[in-house]
Design a protein around this motif. Structure first.
Motif, short mmCIF file in Angstrom:
data_model
loop_
_atom_site.label_atom_id
_atom_site.label_comp_id
_atom_site.label_asym_id
_atom_site.label_seq_id
_atom_site.Cartn_x
_atom_site.Cartn_y
_atom_site.Cartn_z
N LEU A 335 0.82 -1.21 0.00
CA LEU A 335 0.00 0.00 0.00
C LEU A 335 0.86 1.26 0.00
O LEU A 335 0.33 2.37 -0.06
CB LEU A 335 -0.94 0.00 1.20
N GLY A 336 2.18 1.09 0.10
CA GLY A 336 3.04 2.26 -0.08
C GLY A 336 3.74 2.74 1.18
O GLY A 336 4.07 3.91 1.29
N LEU A 337 3.97 1.83 2.13
CA LEU A 337 4.73 2.26 3.30
C LEU A 337 6.02 1.45 3.37
O LEU A 337 6.00 0.23 3.32
CB LEU A 337 3.91 2.03 4.57
N CYS A 338 7.13 2.13 3.42
CA CYS A 338 8.40 1.42 3.55
C CYS A 338 9.05 1.76 4.86
O CYS A 338 8.79 2.80 5.45
CB CYS A 338 9.32 1.76 2.38
N TYR A 339 9.91 0.86 5.29
CA TYR A 339 10.39 0.91 6.66
C TYR A 339 11.90 0.66 6.66
O TYR A 339 12.36 -0.38 6.23
CB TYR A 339 9.64 -0.17 7.45
N VAL A 340 12.63 1.65 7.13
CA VAL A 340 14.06 1.47 7.36
C VAL A 340 14.20 1.18 8.86
O VAL A 340 14.07 2.07 9.68
CB VAL A 340 14.86 2.74 6.99
N PRO A 341 14.39 -0.10 9.21
CA PRO A 341 14.32 -0.47 10.63
C PRO A 341 15.56 -0.05 11.40
O PRO A 341 16.59 0.27 10.80
CB PRO A 341 14.21 -2.00 10.56
N PRO A 342 15.44 -0.03 12.72
CA PRO A 342 16.55 0.46 13.54
C PRO A 342 17.78 -0.45 13.49
O PRO A 342 18.89 0.02 13.67
CB PRO A 342 15.97 0.48 14.96
N ASP A 343 17.57 -1.72 13.24
CA ASP A 343 18.68 -2.66 13.28
C ASP A 343 18.95 -3.19 11.89
O ASP A 343 18.24 -4.06 11.43
CB ASP A 343 18.32 -3.84 14.20
#
Lengths: 520, 336
Positions: A335-343
């Motif tokens: 749906l268009g959400l991307c995530y650059v995670p903390p680790d």
């Protein structure tokens, strides 16, 4: 510097080779009694290698170590300890399930088999009181906050009789106010004749507390300067080897439609404690919304909840007006959400797989990389090479595991992969933590570029400078609640810092009721 | 290294290790017939290890191939014992294959479900299910399935001809199971190297958090991988009872389930490599029977050699990544 400087540690022509890398190249370094000497440099400059040599963890291939003018060989940290050297690592070396007391005496050989707890506890308390730490030796480590754990680490080294302390990026886990208090402790220690080596890459605090500063780059010492004779800009230039731009190309904000909306979101952490106690936010396209906070106040739970990786126990999350609460991570990504995670290494990447296999972690489910249920590795390689080229990622070989990449290149690869999905909302958590200046600059520029392109960016960071540099609006999270949201124009360090510590009532003209301000 | 350690064990049997190794080699590869026996022993190893390495790749530590093999053998035996002599061989064998696959798969899936729902460690659950499988077999062999004509031995009636896997090569015991093995190896190879499933499988194994983050369905993939590994072990059990033993009994060589673990590790979790390792270890098994008969060396020595090789391999892994540094003790002290 005041007084007559008496050199207590001298490293002479230290060289250390690692396979294929010269980590330290004829490094000279000296520490005077009662000074705070900062070792400054980017990641991979060789600071930690040098300090690990001084702590006895590594053996130098060349060069000599002198302590109080006497040549020594340090084969283990115990040797270093005998010479009064104690290192406090960035990642604490504490056993969470043991008490403070047990952690302090852990590994001390001279401690008798039968431990006199009363006596030991008294000694710990004495150290604790001297510096106003307020640490109870009978508490378990996991019951303590990160700041308190750091104090335990310090007690641990002092207990062993250290008078030369090596501190590896100690302020990374502290609020600005906590950091200030920490610096006071350091000054008290140097006043008592202890000497401190301080490793950091935060220029402002380096300028605040150091007596002298040694800058390292690519394994070599670039120079040692007195604080009085230098400036932040000067240090940055020494560190990077070129002029550093502290400003970013920020177009005026084009605030678009509401892209991400959180309504009273609640969630539990792994220990079953409510870590998000009703977070409401609204982020529009084209803005960077920064969330500041001390680590462990629910940031990670918040980002995981938004990305669908953690169940939400209450409240709603909307992406572009569509309710995404409870959807799977893949659906949310689609749906268009991307995530650059903390680790990077624990979550964002698969360390043992190649850069190609990591690059396709998002897009492997659809053509061209995926054809029915098969993966076309030729296309995958092509895709990865495109990313590698576009984002200037340094990769030894395409099939080398990504764990061999430097932190900056890993993060670039991860970032490139996420951004290539052309998200409408980008959630980035600690996107530049542990990166060198070059990579940090790059990632920040990219974040601003995304914002300028109309993406709604949710930036969660413990680095206040970063939050202030990038954000259009700032929210402060404390114990799972957003205490306040402000525009960047009306935000200042003091105010955000107090909020980070949960001290809302100390702020002038705050009419709302105080939240649970436990930490005071 | 492993061979040396094995050799030391052989010395305790008062024979020369080199003669024994020579005898094993001859017993395994010395003649066409010996080699055919090697292949016979390799068939179950090929099948089981192909499945195991898939599970191992995703770090699902299935050590229950032993039990899955037994259950697979029993399910197919059920069919074999309940068909008439005149049934169509193709139909019966297909049903038996299916029964073996499903039986083994179900057995392995139990552990997978226990892990997924209640985080039960699969090492323990697969291991314990081995014993349960063994006792179920024990019950049937001493109860409903015992052939009245067996004089009290726990043996079933022989399988009808239509329930026996055809022999591929005249005057050997090599049966159709070898073809199953080749197919399984190829399928697993493609699955691992070329498909989406194989990729997801590897990501889960290497970093389950990243797998969740990337939206990989860990639940489904774990079930499938466990199912395939159990299914192939079950198929191996089916092949053994239908192709070699031609009946079900207490001793159906379920130990292959453990040997196959060694095979897949020696083969570095690569299906093709494991295929050949299976043949080598099959040779060790076949040769082992020879030395037992001709030289009076106990068969158990084969197990000792196999395990020693595995230890040597695991130990060797360490030296691939670490350099051995010999240092004199004296230098530990400070120079004053």
């Amino acid at each position: 510097m005041q007084k007559t400087p008496e050199t207590i540690v001298r490293l002479h022509h230290i060289s250390k080779y690692f396979p294929g890398v010269l980590a330290n190249d004829k490094v000279d370094f000296d520490l005077r009694k009662g000074e705070i000497h900062t070792l400054l440099g980017e990641n991979g400059a060789g600071k930690s290698t040098l300090m690990n040599i001084l702590d006895g963890l590594y053996q130098p291939d060349e060069g000599e170590i002198y302590i109080n003018g006497r040549r020594v060989r340090l084969h283990t940290p115990i040797d270093a300890m005998r010479n009064g050297i104690g290192m406090i690592h960035q990642h604490f070396m504490l056993v969470e399930t043991l008490t403070v007391l047990e952690n302090v005496i852990l590994g001390i050989k001279s401690e008798p088999f039968y431990i006199n707890k009363k006596q030991t506890a008294a000694r710990i308390l004495e150290i604790s009181d001297r510096y106003n730490f307020g640490i109870d030796p009978s508490l378990k480590i996991w019951q303590l906050s990160v700041g308190e754990q750091q104090k335990v680490e310090i007690i641990k080294t002092l207990f062993r009789g250290a008078h030369i302390l090596i501190l590896d990026e100690p302020t990374a886990v502290l609020t600005p106010q906590e950091a200030d208090a920490f610096f006071e402790i350091l000054e008290q220690m140097t006043g008592e004749g202890k000497s401190i080596i301080f490793i950091s890459h935060k220029l402002n605090e380096v300028m605040k507390i150091s007596d002298r500063i040694t800058v390292m780059r690519k394994g070599k010492v670039i120079g040692t300067v007195n604080k009085e004779d230098t400036s932040e800009e000067n240090l940055a230039e020494m560190m990077v080897g070129r002029k550093v731009l502290f400003s970013l190309d920020r177009k005026p904000m084009q605030r678009g439609e509401e892209a991400l909306k959180l309504e009273n979101v609640q969630a539990y952490n792994d220990k079953g404690i409510k870590a998000l106690k009703g977070v409401s936010l609204s982020i529009r396209g084209g803005e960077i919304f920064g969330i500041a906070g001390v680590s462990g106040n629910g940031q990670r739970i918040l980002s995981d909840a938004i990305a669908g990786l953690r169940p939400v126990s209450g409240g709603k999350i909307y992406l572009k007006g569509k309710d995404i609460t409870g959807l799977s991570p893949r659906e949310i990504t689609r749906l268009g959400l991307c995530y650059v995670p903390p680790d990077r290494l624990k979550m964002g990447l698969v360390p043992n797989l190649s850069s190609v296999e990591n690059a396709i972690l998002r897009c492997y489910t659809r053509p061209p990389v995926c054809q029915s249920c098969f993966i076309n590795y030729a296309k995958a390689t092509h895709y990865a090479e495109k990313l590698i080229e576009e984002y200037d990622i340094m990769v030894p070989r395409r099939d080398a595991p990504v764990k061999l990449l430097s932190g900056g290149n890993m993060q670039k690869l991860l970032f490139a992969r996420e951004v290539s999905e052309q998200p409408e909302v980008l959630v980035a958590v600690h996107p530049t933590r542990g990166l060198d200046i070059g990579a940090t600059e790059f990632i920040r520029k990219e974040l601003v570029k995304q914002r300028n392109n109309g993406v709604a960016v949710l930036l969660i960071s413990e680095d206040l400078d970063e939050i202030f540099m990038l954000s259009d609006r700032i929210g402060v999270i404390f114990e799972g609640e957003i205490l306040d949201v402000m525009d960047i124009e009306e935000a200042d360090f003091e105010k955000v810092g107090l909020l980070m510590a949960g001290l809302k009532e100390k702020l002038p003209n705050m009419e709302e009721a105080t939240p649970a301000a436990r930490q005071a | 290294m492993g061979l040396i350690a094995g050799g030391i064990a052989i010395i305790f049997t008062r024979t020369n290790p080199l003669t024994v190794y020579h005898a094993i080699l001859v017993g395994a590869f010395g003649s066409t017939y010996n080699f055919s026996e090697t292949l016979v022993a390799a068939i179950p190893l090929i099948l089981i290890s192909a499945g195991l390495l898939l599970a191992f790749k995703m770090k699902f530590w299935n050590i229950g191939a032993y039990g899955q093999y037994i259950i697979g053998a029993m399910c197919s035996s059920y069919i074999a014992l309940h068909v008439s002599q005149q049934s169509s061989s193709v139909l019966v064998l297909s049903l038996m294959v299916l029964a073996g696959l499903i039986g083994g798969a179900v057995w392995a899936t139990i552990s997978a479900l226990l892990k997924l729902f209640w985080e039960v460690n699969e090492v323990i659950s697969t291991l314990l299910l081995n014993y349960i499988a063994l006792y179920i077999l024990d019950f049937f062999m001493h109860g409903p399935w015992r052939d009245p004509a067996s004089h009290g031995f726990p043996l079933s009636k022989p399988f009808p001809a239509c329930a026996q896997l055809p022999i591929l090569l005249h005057r050997t015991r090599i049966h159709l199971g070898l073809v199953f093995g080749v197919i399984a190896t190829i399928v697993i190879y493609i699955l691992i190297k070329k498909t989406r499933f194989g990729y997801e499988n590897e990501v889960i194994g290497e970093n389950p958090t990243a797998a969740k983050y990337a939206g990989i369905n860990v639940f489904r993939n774990t079930l499938i991988a466990a199912g395939i590994s159990g299914g192939l072990a079950g198929l191996a059990g089916m092949a053994q009872v239908s192709g070699i033993i031609h009946m079900i009994q207490m001793e159906i060589n379920a130990d292959y389930g453990y040997t196959a673990i060694i095979v897949s590790w020696l083969g570095a979790l690569n299906p093709i490599a494991s295929f050949f390792v299976a043949i080598i270890l099959g040779g060790l098994e076949a040769g082992g029977y020879q030395i037992q008969m001709t030289m009076n060396v106990p068969f158990g020595i084969v197990g000792v050699i196999e395990s020693s090789i595995l230890f040597a391999l695991l130990g060797g892994e360490l030296f691939k990544t670490h350099k051995l540094v010999l240092r004199r003790k004296k230098s530990h002290r400070q120079i004053q």
